[in-house]
Design a protein around this motif. Structure first.
Motif, PDB file in Angstrom:
ATOM      1  N   GLU A 124       0.975  -1.317   0.086  1.00  0.00           N
ATOM      2  CA  GLU A 124       0.122   0.044  -0.044  1.00  0.00           C
ATOM      3  C   GLU A 124       0.569   1.035  -0.165  1.00  0.00           C
ATOM      4  OE1 GLU A 124      -3.267  -0.483   2.531  1.00  0.00           O
ATOM      5  OE2 GLU A 124      -3.218   1.520   3.237  1.00  0.00           O
ATOM      6  N   ALA A 125       1.650   1.576   1.256  1.00  0.00           N
ATOM      7  CA  ALA A 125       2.865   2.841   1.074  1.00  0.00           C
ATOM      8  C   ALA A 125       3.506   2.194   2.491  1.00  0.00           C
ATOM      9  CB  ALA A 125       1.498   3.855   1.509  1.00  0.00           C
ATOM     10  N   PRO A 126       4.613   3.265   2.477  1.00  0.00           N
ATOM     11  CA  PRO A 126       5.240   3.733   3.337  1.00  0.00           C
ATOM     12  C   PRO A 126       4.509   3.523   4.675  1.00  0.00           C
ATOM     13  CG  PRO A 126       6.225   4.894   1.389  1.00  0.00           C
ATOM     14  CD  PRO A 126       5.101   4.391   1.369  1.00  0.00           C
ATOM     15  N   GLY A 127       5.582   3.709   5.547  1.00  0.00           N
ATOM     16  CA  GLY A 127       5.185   3.455   7.269  1.00  0.00           C
ATOM     17  C   GLY A 127       5.767   4.572   7.653  1.00  0.00           C
ATOM     18  N   PHE A 137       8.256  -2.320   3.228  1.00  0.00           N
ATOM     19  CA  PHE A 137       8.366  -3.533   4.200  1.00  0.00           C
ATOM     20  C   PHE A 137       9.301  -3.667   5.114  1.00  0.00           C
ATOM     21  CE2 PHE A 137       4.474  -3.585   1.027  1.00  0.00           C
ATOM     22  CZ  PHE A 137       3.743  -4.226   2.152  1.00  0.00           C
ATOM     23  N   ASN A 164       5.251  -0.402  -3.693  1.00  0.00           N
ATOM     24  CA  ASN A 164       4.016  -0.037  -2.710  1.00  0.00           C
ATOM     25  C   ASN A 164       3.455   0.618  -4.114  1.00  0.00           C
ATOM     26  OD1 ASN A 164       3.611  -0.767  -0.222  1.00  0.00           O
ATOM     27  ND2 ASN A 164       5.790   0.413   0.265  1.00  0.00           N
TER      28      ASN A 164
HETATM   29  N1  URA Z   1       2.640  -2.089   4.893  1.00  0.00           N
HETATM   30  C1  URA Z   1       2.596  -1.768   3.298  1.00  0.00           C
HETATM   31  O1  URA Z   1       1.290  -1.813   2.614  1.00  0.00           O
HETATM   32  N2  URA Z   1       3.726  -0.806   2.817  1.00  0.00           N
HETATM   33  C2  URA Z   1       5.231  -0.894   3.387  1.00  0.00           C
HETATM   34  O2  URA Z   1       6.101  -0.544   2.317  1.00  0.00           O
HETATM   35  C3  URA Z   1       5.447  -0.565   4.500  1.00  0.00           C
HETATM   36  C4  URA Z   1       4.149  -1.330   5.665  1.00  0.00           C
END
Ligand code: URA
Length: 279
Positions: A124-127, A137, A164
């Motif tokens: 999805e996206a960086p945390g 991740f 992502n």
């Molecule tokens: N969750 C995600 O979807 N991507 C990431 O890079 C980290 C957590």
């Protein structure tokens, strides 16, 4: 969660950006989502048709003090098409300033893993941890993802490439907005064109819905052998997975994830994708 009126949500977001001094957001105030025949709003990434774009921007004001980037989605498409390799694409994404998320992010998080890997994972996206380190991740969810993949001989060192939908951390880890997904989509589509993975895995509901244009819940879609379609490319087998962050919150569902990993391992073997030793 899908907003019932994404056009209003986007306008509110654009108003907020403009209030915050981000002039580029003015062009997004007029954006309207496309509607399908059934009247529902289609998802942000819909291969093979072109992503929905904001309406044409108003003409630039005479004597504007600085260059205004009126259509960041078109810019993203143009820039993405210039990349001839994954390394070039990564550099291009790092230089792209069109997505307002970049202003609050510490780093641009594009990809990790083997560039020649046959398996490509889209999250999805960086945390927070990913934002700090500039890699996808790598936080707790990422570590779980690595351990899960390793049980079927898949590792980012050898045969997995990870990216992502979004390349900058959404503040407070909120859900990415439709327009943020649209800004990042050209870079994702180009990564897929350049990489030509033999197998795609989508982690979680956002990536699954955006990539596969499906609206069923992730519990229904997980572990199914589906197809990802993109203009100019053959269909790519795609298996949705439960997001590792979800599994951290719901460890009882790890058994389902294990079933899905066995499906993934079997499909790798059927597709001739080399797996390492399972650990
Ligand atoms: N969750 C995600 O979807 N991507 C990431 O890079 C980290 C957590």
């Amino acid at each position: 969660m899908t907003h019932p009126r994404p056009d209003l949500a986007l306008q509110a977001l654009a108003d907020f950006w403009v209030d915050m001094g981000l002039e580029e957001a003015r062009a997004l105030r007029t954006w309207r989502p496309a509607r399908s025949a059934a009247g529902s709003t289609a998802p942000a990434i819909r291969p093979p048709s072109a992503p929905r774009l904001p309406a044409d921007p108003p003409p630039a004001q005479r004597g504007a003090p600085r260059k205004i980037n009126n259509n960041p989605i078109n810019d993203a498409k143009r820039l993405a098409s210039q990349a001839e390799s994954l390394a070039e694409l990564r550099a291009i994404v790092e230089q792209y300033d069109g997505c307002p998320l970049k202003k609050a992010a510490k780093t641009t998080v594009v990809c990790d893993g083997a560039f020649d890997a046959d398996v490509m994972i889209v999250g999805e996206a960086p945390g927070g941890e990913e934002d700090a380190r500039g890699l996808p991740f790598v936080g707790r969810a990422g570590q779980l993802l690595d351990r899960m993949l390793a049980t079927v001989g898949l590792t980012r060192q050898a045969n997995v490439y990870i990216t992502n939908l979004i390349y900058w951390r959404p503040p407070g880890n909120r859900d990415p907005s439709p327009v943020e997904m649209q800004m990042c989509a050209p870079f994702l589509l180009r990564q897929i064109e350049l990489k030509k993975p033999k197998l795609l895995l989508t982690a979680g509901k956002f990536a699954t819905h955006a990539m596969l244009n499906k609206e069923d819940g992730i519990m229904k879609l997980r572990g199914r052998k589906l197809s990802y379609m993109q203009d100019g490319m053959a269909a790519i087998p795609c298996i949705p997975m439960l997001h590792p962050a979800y599994l951290l919150r719901n460890p009882a569902d790890k058994a389902k994830a294990w079933d899905d990993l066995r499906t993934i391992a079997k499909l790798c073997d059927d597709l001739g994708i080399k797996r390492g030793a399972a650990v």
